[in-house]
Scaffold this motif. Structure first.
Motif, PDB file in Angstrom:
ATOM      1  N   THR A 113       0.834  -1.202   0.000  1.00  0.00           N
ATOM      2  CA  THR A 113       0.000   0.000   0.000  1.00  0.00           C
ATOM      3  C   THR A 113       0.867   1.249   0.000  1.00  0.00           C
ATOM      4  OG1 THR A 113      -1.724  -1.170   1.208  1.00  0.00           O
ATOM      5  CG2 THR A 113      -1.814   1.224   1.247  1.00  0.00           C
ATOM      6  N   THR A 114       1.922   1.258   0.806  1.00  0.00           N
ATOM      7  CA  THR A 114       2.832   2.400   0.863  1.00  0.00           C
ATOM      8  C   THR A 114       3.519   2.603  -0.474  1.00  0.00           C
ATOM      9  OG1 THR A 114       3.202   1.978   3.199  1.00  0.00           O
ATOM     10  CG2 THR A 114       4.813   3.370   2.088  1.00  0.00           C
ATOM     11  N   ARG A 115       3.946   1.533  -1.107  1.00  0.00           N
ATOM     12  CA  ARG A 115       4.600   1.621  -2.411  1.00  0.00           C
ATOM     13  C   ARG A 115       3.649   2.163  -3.476  1.00  0.00           C
ATOM     14  NH1 ARG A 115       6.549  -3.862  -3.712  1.00  0.00           N
ATOM     15  NH2 ARG A 115       7.183  -3.797  -1.562  1.00  0.00           N
ATOM     16  N   THR A 116       2.405   1.703  -3.454  1.00  0.00           N
ATOM     17  CA  THR A 116       1.415   2.175  -4.422  1.00  0.00           C
ATOM     18  C   THR A 116       1.132   3.662  -4.226  1.00  0.00           C
ATOM     19  OG1 THR A 116       0.398  -0.004  -4.522  1.00  0.00           O
ATOM     20  CG2 THR A 116      -0.935   1.837  -5.277  1.00  0.00           C
ATOM     21  N   THR A 117       0.990   4.076  -2.973  1.00  0.00           N
ATOM     22  CA  THR A 117       0.746   5.487  -2.679  1.00  0.00           C
ATOM     23  C   THR A 117       1.928   6.338  -3.111  1.00  0.00           C
ATOM     24  OG1 THR A 117      -0.655   4.880  -0.811  1.00  0.00           O
ATOM     25  CG2 THR A 117       0.201   7.127  -0.848  1.00  0.00           C
ATOM     26  N   ALA A 118       3.134   5.873  -2.855  1.00  0.00           N
ATOM     27  CA  ALA A 118       4.332   6.617  -3.251  1.00  0.00           C
ATOM     28  C   ALA A 118       4.429   6.723  -4.771  1.00  0.00           C
ATOM     29  CB  ALA A 118       5.582   5.945  -2.694  1.00  0.00           C
ATOM     30  N   ARG A 119       4.077   5.649  -5.477  1.00  0.00           N
ATOM     31  CA  ARG A 119       4.123   5.673  -6.944  1.00  0.00           C
ATOM     32  C   ARG A 119       3.105   6.666  -7.490  1.00  0.00           C
ATOM     33  NH1 ARG A 119       2.728   0.303  -9.204  1.00  0.00           N
ATOM     34  NH2 ARG A 119       4.692  -0.294  -8.261  1.00  0.00           N
ATOM     35  N   ALA A 171      -0.824  10.005 -20.653  1.00  0.00           N
ATOM     36  CA  ALA A 171       0.404   9.217 -20.490  1.00  0.00           C
ATOM     37  C   ALA A 171       0.314   8.316 -19.264  1.00  0.00           C
ATOM     38  CB  ALA A 171       1.605  10.157 -20.386  1.00  0.00           C
ATOM     39  N   TRP A 172      -0.238   8.834 -18.188  1.00  0.00           N
ATOM     40  CA  TRP A 172      -0.392   8.055 -16.952  1.00  0.00           C
ATOM     41  C   TRP A 172      -1.314   6.856 -17.201  1.00  0.00           C
ATOM     42  CZ3 TRP A 172      -1.320  10.905 -11.696  1.00  0.00           C
ATOM     43  CH2 TRP A 172      -1.269   9.999 -10.637  1.00  0.00           C
ATOM     44  N   VAL A 173      -2.422   7.076 -17.885  1.00  0.00           N
ATOM     45  CA  VAL A 173      -3.359   5.990 -18.192  1.00  0.00           C
ATOM     46  C   VAL A 173      -2.680   4.944 -19.083  1.00  0.00           C
ATOM     47  CG1 VAL A 173      -5.489   5.440 -19.449  1.00  0.00           C
ATOM     48  CG2 VAL A 173      -5.433   7.365 -17.839  1.00  0.00           C
ATOM     49  N   LEU A 174      -1.933   5.399 -20.076  1.00  0.00           N
ATOM     50  CA  LEU A 174      -1.220   4.466 -20.945  1.00  0.00           C
ATOM     51  C   LEU A 174      -0.242   3.621 -20.144  1.00  0.00           C
ATOM     52  CD1 LEU A 174      -0.300   3.329 -23.705  1.00  0.00           C
ATOM     53  CD2 LEU A 174       1.310   5.252 -23.811  1.00  0.00           C
ATOM     54  N   LEU A 175       0.535   4.254 -19.276  1.00  0.00           N
ATOM     55  CA  LEU A 175       1.503   3.509 -18.478  1.00  0.00           C
ATOM     56  C   LEU A 175       0.807   2.504 -17.556  1.00  0.00           C
ATOM     57  CD1 LEU A 175       4.394   2.944 -17.625  1.00  0.00           C
ATOM     58  CD2 LEU A 175       4.226   4.873 -16.034  1.00  0.00           C
ATOM     59  N   ALA A 176      -0.286   2.898 -16.931  1.00  0.00           N
ATOM     60  CA  ALA A 176      -1.023   1.985 -16.053  1.00  0.00           C
ATOM     61  C   ALA A 176      -1.546   0.784 -16.834  1.00  0.00           C
ATOM     62  CB  ALA A 176      -2.174   2.728 -15.372  1.00  0.00           C
ATOM     63  N   LEU A 177      -2.027   1.026 -18.041  1.00  0.00           N
ATOM     64  CA  LEU A 177      -2.504  -0.063 -18.890  1.00  0.00           C
ATOM     65  C   LEU A 177      -1.358  -0.991 -19.283  1.00  0.00           C
ATOM     66  CD1 LEU A 177      -4.918  -1.237 -20.518  1.00  0.00           C
ATOM     67  CD2 LEU A 177      -4.195   0.232 -22.404  1.00  0.00           C
TER      68      LEU A 177
END
Length: 140
Positions: free
Chosen positions: A9-15, A72-78
């Motif tokens: 969770t901490t890693r996801t929040t930091a990302r 760009a963020w959406v593309l990277l998440a995909l």
């Protein structure tokens, strides 16, 4: 909450925080270039649209940079969910899109000063997103 789940969770929040800062940095960089060129230097940043000439204001700069950043963020998440090397794939796609986007200022800038300033804004936002969004951990 277990230690492993807390770490994840901490890693996801930091990302997410890092990516939001990266998008904000791209917006701020483009806006800074606009401020330096338009109000301070007195260059009227304009583009031609058919027979009309349109002034590029700070709102247009912010909105365009935000749209690019979110896309760009959406593309990277995909890509992170679908390919084995998401950072590398993202950088290839984003670099190609950046190169194609440079045609806009080259074709529609009314004068050389406008073209150069708009090219600078495109490159600033693109570089921030291409280098910053994947983050250090994913740079493979």
């Amino acid at each position: 909450m277990t230690n492993d789940k807390l770490t994840r969770t901490t890693r996801t929040t930091a990302r997410r925080t890092g990516r939001a800062i990266t998008v904000g940095a791209g917006v701020a960089g483009a806006l800074l270039l606009w401020v330096v060129n338009d109000p301070w230097a007195g260059a009227d940043l304009t583009v031609g649209q058919g027979d009309a000439v349109q002034h590029i204001g700070p709102d247009a700069v912010v909105v365009a940079a935000l749209i690019a950043g979110v896309a760009a963020w959406v593309l990277l998440a995909l890509l992170e969910r679908t390919v084995s090397h998401p950072a590398r794939t993202f950088r290839i796609i984003a670099s190609t899109v950046l190169l194609l986007s440079l045609a806009g200022p080259l074709a529609s800038g009314v004068d050389t000063g406008s073209r150069l300033a708009l090219l600078g804004m495109h490159v600033t936002v693109g570089a921030a997103l291409i280098l910053g969004l994947p983050g250090r951990r994913d740079c493979r």
